[in-house]
Motif scaffolding. Structure first.
Motif, PDB file in Angstrom:
ATOM      1  N   GLN A  76       0.821  -1.154  -0.098  1.00 45.38           N
ATOM      2  CA  GLN A  76       0.070   0.131   0.086  1.00 45.38           C
ATOM      3  C   GLN A  76       0.965   1.351   0.107  1.00 45.38           C
ATOM      4  N   GLU A  77       1.967   1.436   0.613  1.00 41.04           N
ATOM      5  CA  GLU A  77       2.824   2.368   0.891  1.00 41.04           C
ATOM      6  C   GLU A  77       3.663   2.623  -0.513  1.00 41.04           C
ATOM      7  N   ILE A  78       3.947   1.709  -1.213  1.00 43.24           N
ATOM      8  CA  ILE A  78       4.760   1.700  -2.519  1.00 43.24           C
ATOM      9  C   ILE A  78       4.024   1.524  -3.778  1.00 43.24           C
ATOM     10  N   GLY A  79       2.824   0.967  -3.591  1.00 46.98           N
ATOM     11  CA  GLY A  79       2.333   0.206  -4.906  1.00 46.98           C
ATOM     12  C   GLY A  79       2.432  -1.171  -5.111  1.00 46.98           C
ATOM     13  N   GLY A  80       1.782  -1.902  -5.543  1.00 47.53           N
ATOM     14  CA  GLY A  80       2.177  -3.246  -6.122  1.00 47.53           C
ATOM     15  C   GLY A  80       1.183  -4.291  -6.077  1.00 47.53           C
ATOM     16  N   THR A  81       1.414  -5.579  -5.770  1.00 49.00           N
ATOM     17  CA  THR A  81       0.373  -6.596  -5.728  1.00 49.00           C
ATOM     18  C   THR A  81       0.224  -7.089  -4.338  1.00 49.00           C
ATOM     19  N   ILE A  82      -0.714  -7.237  -3.961  1.00 49.48           N
ATOM     20  CA  ILE A  82      -1.201  -7.866  -2.615  1.00 49.48           C
ATOM     21  C   ILE A  82      -1.840  -9.052  -2.761  1.00 49.48           C
ATOM     22  N   VAL A  83      -1.718 -10.141  -1.468  1.00 45.30           N
ATOM     23  CA  VAL A  83      -2.368 -11.384  -1.753  1.00 45.30           C
ATOM     24  C   VAL A  83      -3.460 -11.305  -0.562  1.00 45.30           C
ATOM     25  N   GLY A  84      -4.749 -11.465  -1.122  1.00 52.71           N
ATOM     26  CA  GLY A  84      -5.646 -11.346   0.146  1.00 52.71           C
ATOM     27  C   GLY A  84      -6.807 -12.681   0.000  1.00 52.71           C
ATOM     28  N   ARG A  85      -7.815 -12.384  -0.143  1.00 56.94           N
ATOM     29  CA  ARG A  85      -8.853 -13.637  -0.119  1.00 56.94           C
ATOM     30  C   ARG A  85      -9.668 -13.499  -1.185  1.00 56.94           C
ATOM     31  N   LYS A  86     -10.257 -14.728  -1.496  1.00 58.50           N
ATOM     32  CA  LYS A  86     -11.187 -14.946  -2.802  1.00 58.50           C
ATOM     33  C   LYS A  86     -12.320 -14.280  -2.088  1.00 58.50           C
ATOM     34  N   LEU A  87     -12.583 -14.371  -1.018  1.00 60.59           N
ATOM     35  CA  LEU A  87     -14.214 -14.084  -0.498  1.00 60.59           C
ATOM     36  C   LEU A  87     -13.797 -12.568   0.081  1.00 60.59           C
ATOM     37  N   ILE A  88     -14.490 -11.325  -0.318  1.00 60.13           N
ATOM     38  CA  ILE A  88     -14.704 -10.199   0.140  1.00 60.13           C
ATOM     39  C   ILE A  88     -15.902  -9.760   0.728  1.00 60.13           C
ATOM     40  N   PRO A  89     -15.611  -9.251   2.038  1.00 60.33           N
ATOM     41  CA  PRO A  89     -17.018  -9.081   2.747  1.00 60.33           C
ATOM     42  C   PRO A  89     -17.584  -7.988   1.985  1.00 60.33           C
ATOM     43  N   HIS A  90     -19.072  -8.129   1.694  1.00 57.39           N
ATOM     44  CA  HIS A  90     -20.086  -7.323   1.298  1.00 57.39           C
ATOM     45  C   HIS A  90     -20.588  -6.340   2.315  1.00 57.39           C
ATOM     46  N   ASP A  91     -20.880  -5.062   2.291  1.00 55.31           N
ATOM     47  CA  ASP A  91     -21.412  -4.164   3.158  1.00 55.31           C
ATOM     48  C   ASP A  91     -22.764  -4.603   3.946  1.00 55.31           C
ATOM     49  N   MET A  92     -23.419  -5.453   3.193  1.00 55.87           N
ATOM     50  CA  MET A  92     -24.626  -6.123   3.728  1.00 55.87           C
ATOM     51  C   MET A  92     -24.423  -6.999   4.922  1.00 55.87           C
ATOM     52  N   GLY A  93     -23.129  -7.621   4.681  1.00 53.23           N
ATOM     53  CA  GLY A  93     -23.022  -8.738   5.945  1.00 53.23           C
ATOM     54  C   GLY A  93     -22.083  -7.917   7.084  1.00 53.23           C
ATOM     55  N   ARG A  94     -21.943  -6.471   6.983  1.00 58.34           N
ATOM     56  CA  ARG A  94     -21.230  -5.816   8.144  1.00 58.34           C
ATOM     57  C   ARG A  94     -22.396  -5.191   9.108  1.00 58.34           C
ATOM     58  N   ILE A  95     -21.826  -4.918  10.109  1.00 59.86           N
ATOM     59  CA  ILE A  95     -22.639  -4.204  11.192  1.00 59.86           C
ATOM     60  C   ILE A  95     -23.279  -3.016  10.637  1.00 59.86           C
ATOM     61  N   SER A  96     -24.615  -2.800  10.669  1.00 56.13           N
ATOM     62  CA  SER A  96     -25.325  -1.677  10.254  1.00 56.13           C
ATOM     63  C   SER A  96     -25.238  -1.549   8.633  1.00 56.13           C
TER      64      SER A  96
END
Length: 210
Positions: free
Chosen positions: A89-109
């Protein structure tokens, strides 16, 4: 500052190096202090102390001014994957995360700035797919093209309600543009270094008079 340095060097052997060392350390700790504030301008921070926890200071040491350095950086001991992501994030590039990204509807409020609801976290859901059907499961992944959505399934009297909880993607890798938070913090702290130096020089002068 040159005037202060010349006077310090005439006091004793340690006065000038000590003032420089303490100035560098003050700047490093101010950088760490500023990181959460700068990061909050660029990121949605769901954990209040997240950036503070992953920031670390290595203090300047010794009396050799030419080799003296204080460093503020990202603490990989708190979690190498997260630390690597912050570096990208600081320098730019490729990050490894998850295949499932939380949807707003699954978050609190239903808010992007909030955490995922406890009942919707991975450990609490059992996801069925077209190839892996799970009788009694209340969660299903519906794929479309290279993506898809995980829904919570609620069977009502007259209809079935689907609430999106996660967005699915086939790859774990994401390209990110740089959004520096450490460098801007360091630049702000650097602007305070003359003030830090004068403070520590004055302290050395007073110490010599005792």
């Amino acid at each position: 500052m040159i005037k202060y340095s010349a006077k310090l060097e005439r006091l004793n052997r340690s006065a000038f190096p000590v003032a420089v060392r303490q100035t560098l350390n003050d700047a490093a700790f101010m950088t760490k202090q500023l990181v959460p504030r700068i990061a909050a301008q660029k990121f949605t921070t769901r954990q209040k102390n997240f950036f503070r926890a992953f920031s670390i200071v290595q203090k300047a040491q010794g009396f050799n001014v030419n080799g003296m350095v204080a460093v503020t950086g990202i603490d990989a001991t708190k979690g190498s994957e997260v630390a690597d992501g912050l570096e990208q994030q600081e320098i730019g590039g490729t990050i490894v995360g998850r295949k499932l990204i939380p949807h707003d509807m699954g978050r609190i409020s239903g808010s992007y700035s909030k955490k995922v609801k406890t009942k919707n976290r991975f450990r609490n859901i059992n996801i069925a797919t077209a190839r892996n059907r799970k009788p009694g499961s209340k969660h299903v992944l519906i794929k479309k093209g290279s993506g898809g959505t995980v829904f919570e399934v609620k069977r009502l009297k007259t209809k079935t309600k689907l609430t999106p909880l996660y967005v699915y993607r086939r790859t774990k890798k994401s390209s990110v543009q740089k959004r520096p938070f450490m460098a801007p913090s360091a630049m702000l702290a650097r602007s305070k270094m003359p003030m830090f130096y004068m403070k520590h020089a004055e302290r050395q002068f007073k110490k010599a008079l005792m």
